[in-house]
Design a protein around this motif. Structure first.
Motif, short mmCIF file in Angstrom:
data_model
loop_
_atom_site.label_atom_id
_atom_site.label_comp_id
_atom_site.label_asym_id
_atom_site.label_seq_id
_atom_site.Cartn_x
_atom_site.Cartn_y
_atom_site.Cartn_z
N ALA A 12 0.80 -1.23 0.00
CA ALA A 12 0.00 0.00 0.00
C ALA A 12 0.83 1.27 0.00
CB ALA A 12 -0.93 0.01 1.21
N LEU A 13 2.06 1.21 0.50
CA LEU A 13 2.82 2.45 0.70
C LEU A 13 4.05 2.56 -0.20
CD1 LEU A 13 2.53 2.63 4.61
CD2 LEU A 13 1.12 3.78 2.89
N PHE A 14 4.10 1.72 -1.24
CA PHE A 14 5.10 1.86 -2.33
C PHE A 14 6.54 1.61 -1.88
CE2 PHE A 14 1.64 5.01 -2.65
CZ PHE A 14 0.92 4.43 -3.68
N SER A 15 6.75 0.91 -0.76
CA SER A 15 8.12 0.66 -0.28
C SER A 15 8.92 -0.14 -1.29
CB SER A 15 8.07 -0.11 1.03
OG SER A 15 9.37 -0.54 1.39
N LEU A 16 10.18 0.24 -1.41
CA LEU A 16 11.13 -0.50 -2.25
C LEU A 16 12.01 -1.42 -1.41
CD1 LEU A 16 12.25 2.33 -4.72
CD2 LEU A 16 10.54 0.54 -5.11
N ARG A 17 11.72 -1.54 -0.09
CA ARG A 17 12.55 -2.41 0.76
C ARG A 17 12.29 -3.88 0.48
NH1 ARG A 17 14.30 0.15 6.36
NH2 ARG A 17 15.37 -1.84 6.43
N CYS A 18 11.18 -4.17 -0.19
CA CYS A 18 10.82 -5.57 -0.47
C CYS A 18 10.26 -5.65 -1.88
CB CYS A 18 9.82 -6.07 0.57
SG CYS A 18 8.31 -5.09 0.58
#
Ligand SMILES: Nc1nc2c(ncn2[C@@H]2O[C@H](COP(=O)(O)OP(=O)(O)OP(=O)(O)O)[C@@H](O)[C@H]2O)c(=O)[nH]1
Ligand SMILES: [Zn+2]
Length: 193
Positions: free
Chosen positions: A58-64
């Motif tokens: 939902a929050l566009f993270s690139l950590r995963c």
């Protein structure tokens, strides 16, 4: 877990019209299934078992890679014309959002994703996929082509009596921010990339 028609509704998406089903699971969590099209119960159904990742989905993270895999799975199901995505409320591989943020903070200080979980007193992966096999049973699905890179999802379904006819790789969203995370998943959690 029970499944009643009143717990299903249309869910239009950019890839097509899915049906969303609320799954009343034994663990009390609000898991859902998204289904698309009609399937012949004798044939394997294209399936995705997706664990919640608020940051990635939902929050566009690139950590995963979660958000990318979620979109790709919905798109593949729609292209196939039939299939199911189980969206399981197993945030942070089962440790919850606050603890996942604690684990991220430890990773910012140099631990890998497994070391961070263990430092917090958890196993590397706290998920129980019985909720997924129960959901497939309730939907009348016995044979699947499972979109995953995680061998534990495959073995959990086989152990629960679901026939995994094929593992369909789901490699999307690799980027410089998740390179170390994905290589730890490969070396310590057995992911197939
Ligand atoms: N504890 C913890 N959980 C994480 C971390 N990064 C992502 N997650 C969670 O990991 C879960 C994602 O599942 P994945 O592990 O990507 O999927 P998978 O089961 O390994 O396999 P695939 O089917 O190949 O995607 C979600 O619940 C995320 O919230 C992390 O660094 N620590
Ligand atoms: Zn994620």
């Amino acid at each position: 877990m029970t499944h009643k028609d009143s717990l299903s509704a249309r869910l239009p998406t950019p890839w097509g019209d899915f049906t969303i089903h609320a799954l009343e699971a034994e663990d009390g969590k609000e898991h859902v299934a998204l289904t698309f099209g009609e399937w012949d119960t004798k044939q394997p159904v294209l399936a995705r078992i997706h664990s919640e990742c608020l940051t990635g989905d939902a929050l566009f993270s690139l950590r995963c890679d979660c958000g990318f895999q979620l979109k790709a799975a919905l798109q593949k199901i729609a292209e196939e014309g039939a299939g199911v995505l189980l969206y399981l409320r197993q945030e942070g591989r089962g440790i919850g959002l606050t603890n996942k943020i604690r684990a991220y903070s430890l990773q910012d200080q140099g631990m890998d994703t497994v070391q961070a979980n263990e430092h917090l007193g958890f196993g590397a992966d706290e998920r129980d996929f019985k909720v997924a096999s129960d959901a497939l049973d309730k939907l009348g699905i016995q044979k699947i082509r499972l979109m995953t890179n995680n061998p534990r999802k495959v073995s959990s379904m086989i152990d629960a009596g679901i026939d995994v006819v094929e593992r369909v790789p789901l490699k999307y969203g690799h980027n410089p921010h998740n390179e170390d995370y994905l290589s730890t998943k490969q070396s310590k959690l057995g992911h197939l990339f």
